[in-house]
Each structure stands twice: as C-alpha cells, then as structure tokens.
Enzyme design. Structure first.
Site, PDB file in Angstrom:
ATOM      1  N   PHE A  89       0.853  -1.189   0.000  1.00 31.01           N
ATOM      2  CA  PHE A  89       0.000   0.000   0.000  1.00 31.01           C
ATOM      3  C   PHE A  89       0.885   1.235   0.000  1.00 31.01           C
ATOM      4  O   PHE A  89       1.728   1.403   0.872  1.00 31.01           O
ATOM      5  CB  PHE A  89      -0.926   0.021   1.224  1.00 31.01           C
ATOM      6  CG  PHE A  89      -1.911   1.150   1.153  1.00 31.01           C
ATOM      7  CD1 PHE A  89      -3.002   1.081   0.298  1.00 31.01           C
ATOM      8  CD2 PHE A  89      -1.737   2.299   1.913  1.00 31.01           C
ATOM      9  CE1 PHE A  89      -3.909   2.134   0.204  1.00 31.01           C
ATOM     10  CE2 PHE A  89      -2.645   3.354   1.827  1.00 31.01           C
ATOM     11  CZ  PHE A  89      -3.734   3.272   0.971  1.00 31.01           C
ATOM     12  N   ASP A 143       9.396   2.857   1.351  1.00 30.44           N
ATOM     13  CA  ASP A 143       8.206   3.533   1.859  1.00 30.44           C
ATOM     14  C   ASP A 143       8.133   3.273   3.367  1.00 30.44           C
ATOM     15  O   ASP A 143       7.685   2.213   3.817  1.00 30.44           O
ATOM     16  CB  ASP A 143       6.962   2.993   1.137  1.00 30.44           C
ATOM     17  CG  ASP A 143       5.685   3.662   1.652  1.00 30.44           C
ATOM     18  OD1 ASP A 143       5.710   4.234   2.760  1.00 30.44           O
ATOM     19  OD2 ASP A 143       4.661   3.588   0.950  1.00 30.44           O
ATOM     20  N   LYS A 174       2.556   9.955   8.228  1.00 34.96           N
ATOM     21  CA  LYS A 174       1.991   9.416   9.475  1.00 34.96           C
ATOM     22  C   LYS A 174       2.622  10.021  10.727  1.00 34.96           C
ATOM     23  O   LYS A 174       2.301  11.148  11.089  1.00 34.96           O
ATOM     24  CB  LYS A 174       2.060   7.895   9.474  1.00 34.96           C
ATOM     25  CG  LYS A 174       1.053   7.264   8.499  1.00 34.96           C
ATOM     26  CD  LYS A 174       0.844   5.801   8.749  1.00 34.96           C
ATOM     27  CE  LYS A 174      -0.144   5.162   7.802  1.00 34.96           C
ATOM     28  NZ  LYS A 174      -1.542   5.379   8.131  1.00 34.96           N
TER      29      LYS A 174
END
Ligand SMILES: Cc1ncc(COP(=O)(O)O)c(C=O)c1O
Length: 394
Positions: A136, A221, A250
């Site tokens: 993702f 990532d 995040k």
C-alpha cells in the site's frame, strides 16, 4: 431518532461526508496519551494510534506547546520563503539518515511523498517501476499505481503504465523484473496495510544489491514504519543498507499532517527548480510539531522502549486462544488469528473499550503510541485474552 450522541454523529456523517470509508460508529472528542473519549463519554485505550500516526498519543505537552507557540508566531509562508522550523526538521531528518548529502522535500501525506518519489525516479531518464503485490502506497493516481492491491486499483484503471508488481519477500521474482529500464523499486520495510507482514532478514539487502546492479533507485516507503514505530527511526536500519529514497508521513508530524520524501546520495540532486512542489509542504506549524515530537521521542528514549514492549506484548498475546502467531516490530504489531475473525475481534474489543483494526480477515493490527504505558499494555492483553476466550467458547 438517534438513541445517543454516537448514533447522531453517525447520522450526521451520512448526511455530510462522502461515503468512501463507510460510516464510523464511534465519534471521538478528546484524548490524552493513549486514552480517548467519545461523544457519549465512553473511554477507550487507543491501540491503533490514528493508524500508526500518533507516535506520542494525544495532547503530548511538548507537541501542544510547540504548536501553540508556532501558530502564535508565524503561520504559513509558502515555498518562496524558508523558516527555522522547516530548516531544523530537514537537518534533523538528514542526520537521522546518516547521509550528509540527503535532501528533503516536504509534503502533507504518504501518498504525496510516494508521488514525489515516483516523479523523482523519472528524472533518471527511465520509466519502469517494480513494486510489490499487496503493498500500500496511497490513493492518489501515482501512489495507487504503485499500490499492489487489485481491489483498490481496478475501479480506477487505466493507471500509470510501466509498473509491475512482484510477490513480496521474493528476491528471485524481483530479480527477473528489474532491468536497465527500471527507474525505481519501491518496498515497505514491513507491509503495514497488508497485515503487518515482515520480510525475511536480508530481503532489503538483496533489493539493494539488485538496484545497485541495474542502476534503479531503491525507494523505501517508511510511511508506516517510520518515526520510531519499529524501534528504529525509519524501520530498515537493521539491514545495514542505505536506500536512495525514503518516504515518510503518518508519525512525522506528531499528529499533524506532514509528509516527506528524503533523497539520499546522488538521488538528492535529481530534482531541479520547477520539477515539483506543494503549497502546504513544510508548513511551519506541522514542522514545529514534528521537531517537538522527535525531541520527545529522543528524550523519553522511546525507540529502545518500543523494542522491549514488542517482545513483551508478543509473548503475552501468543498465549491467547485462537492466536496463530504475533508478528511485527516495535509497536507495529500484527496478531495473526487462526480463523478469519479479525473484524469480530476488533468490534468486540471496541465494545470492551479498546481500539484496534483488522487490515486482513485474520489479522488484528496494533499501532499504539510509542509512549503507551506497561499498565495500559497489561489492560489490553487482559481484554484481548477475554475477547478471544469468549469467541473460542461461543
Ligand atoms: C506504507 C504506506 N504508504 C503510504 C500510505 C499513504 O499515506 P496517506 O494516507 O498519508 O496518503 C500509507 C497509509 O496507510 C502507508 O501505510
């Protein structure tokens, strides 16, 4: 008529918000550390942390003070100007990579950080990309093209051409697809949304070697694994490698929206003025929050603490009935269940006052704040065990 404020909030959501998430049953109004309270006054222990975002939980005094001070001093300035909070944060991130040549591009989210990496890779003169099945990387069209989940991709085709997906943790499959036309290989150090999937030791190192041989950029990532969540700053350090690009979001903003793409070594020179941009990227308040959060993580020694907490949580949760095994790193934890009960377990835990989610039918994800206390961990273990026992009898 709504029976209580939670139901009224759900009804209000249905009337005013686009139906892209489904309607939340819980509406939160306040929080302190890992504790949150809903509109009806019910208290929860938040073991999801805004999906691995609230590294210090809610209302951490240092973050609150930094945000208050910054918003009362200087608000948004645009990228025509610099400001001290952005410079301090970029220098800190640079030093955390261990590469004095590393340079930072600020944006607002994980998808944007990955978009930036994708565009950066085009500046190599190549266009091919190899990404992982199940990965993702975000929902914008570029990031979605990198994402390896057909259910999220298929309704929005055609996506960007030239991106192939290979099985995660499979070095041979990757080697077959990487060539001199490959601009970048993108990989999560732990696949968070796919159920906290941890690759074998040596996997990232092998990717580094494959990228070295082909000249492709190695993009990590670290949106979910970053900012101390796994007990390391980014989540790949144990492999002893240096990627070409790190993407973050995040936890970076200490609860405020902030993303970053860090380009290391020669990759840091690929972008030229005019190549990319973001109005809000590097916003002064978000950067002030990030600086305060990083300082608090260091001061409170939360990186080594995250590793210790993982060992303890893993040992305890594995004893619960219906648990196959526990995986992850630091405070990014996947509880793999023997059956596809994860949604029910998450719902029962919410009823019992504990917030988690179910990224896979058989996986419960935990991503509590790094400063979650051992007393709170103990309460969670007890509640989880009770929920699993009830399920096994029922
Ligand atoms: C590894 C990873 N990359 C990228 C993203 C996308 O981040 P955002 O939702 O901030 O765009 C996520 C979000 O869950 C993620 O886990």
């Amino acid at each position: 008529m709504a029976k209580n404020r939670s139901e009224a909030a759900s009804a209000a959501w249905d009337k005013a918000l686009v139906n892209n998430y489904g309607t939340p049953a819980i509406s939160l109004v306040s929080g302190k550390g890992a504790v949150v309270k809903d509109v009806d006054g019910k208290v929860y222990l938040d073991f999801l942390g805004g999906i691995a975002t609230n590294v210090l939980g809610h209302a951490h005094p240092s973050v609150v003070a930094a945000v208050r001070k910054q918003i009362g001093t200087l608000s948004h300035v645009s990228n025509f100007y610099s400001h001290p909070q952005m410079l301090q944060l970029a220098q800190k991130l640079q030093s955390l990579t261990g590469d004095a040549k590393a340079k930072v591009f600020f944006c607002n989210s994980g998808a944007e950080a990955n978009e930036a990496a994708l565009k950066l890779s085009r500046k190599t003169g190549r266009t091919g990309v190899v990404a992982m099945q199940g990965a993702f990387h975000g929902r914008t069209m570029g990031a979605l093209s990198l994402t390896g989940q057909p259910s999220k991709r298929d309704p929005f085709k055609p996506l960007i051409k030239g991106i192939v997906h290979v099985p995660y943790n499979n070095i041979a499959a990757l080697r077959r697809k990487v060539s001199k036309r490959t601009a970048m290989v993108i990989v999560e150090p732990i696949m968070g949304e796919h159920g906290v999937v941890v690759p074998d030791a040596g996997y990232l190192k092998a990717i580094r070697e494959i990228c070295n041989q082909s000249g492709a950029l190695m993009v990590l990532d670290c949106v979910q694994t970053g900012m101390g969540r796994t007990g390391q700053w980014f989540g790949y350090e144990a492999e002893g490698i240096r990627p070409d690009v790190i993407t973050l979001a995040k936890g970076l903003g200490g609860g405020l929206p902030l993303g970053a793409m860090i380009a290391l070594g020669a990759a840091s020179e690929l972008f030229a003025p005019g190549d990319h941009g973001s109005t809000f990227g590097g916003n002064s308040v978000s950067c002030a929050a990030a600086n305060a959060a990083i300082a608090a993580i260091e001061r409170e020694k939360l990186l080594p603490a995250a590793k210790k907490k993982f060992t303890l949580i893993k040992k305890e949760l594995q004893k619960a009935p219906g648990v196959d095994y526990v995986r992850g790193g630091g405070l990014l934890i996947g509880i793999v269940l023997e059956n596809d009960d994860a949604k029910k377990v998450a719902a029962n835990l919410a009823t019992a006052g504990f917030l988690v989610n179910a990224p896979q039918p058989n996986v419960i994800r935990l991503a509590p704040p790094l400063n979650v206390t051992m007393v709170q961990v103990g309460k969670f273990v007890k509640a989880f065990t009770a929920v699993m026992e009830e399920l096994s009898h029922g």
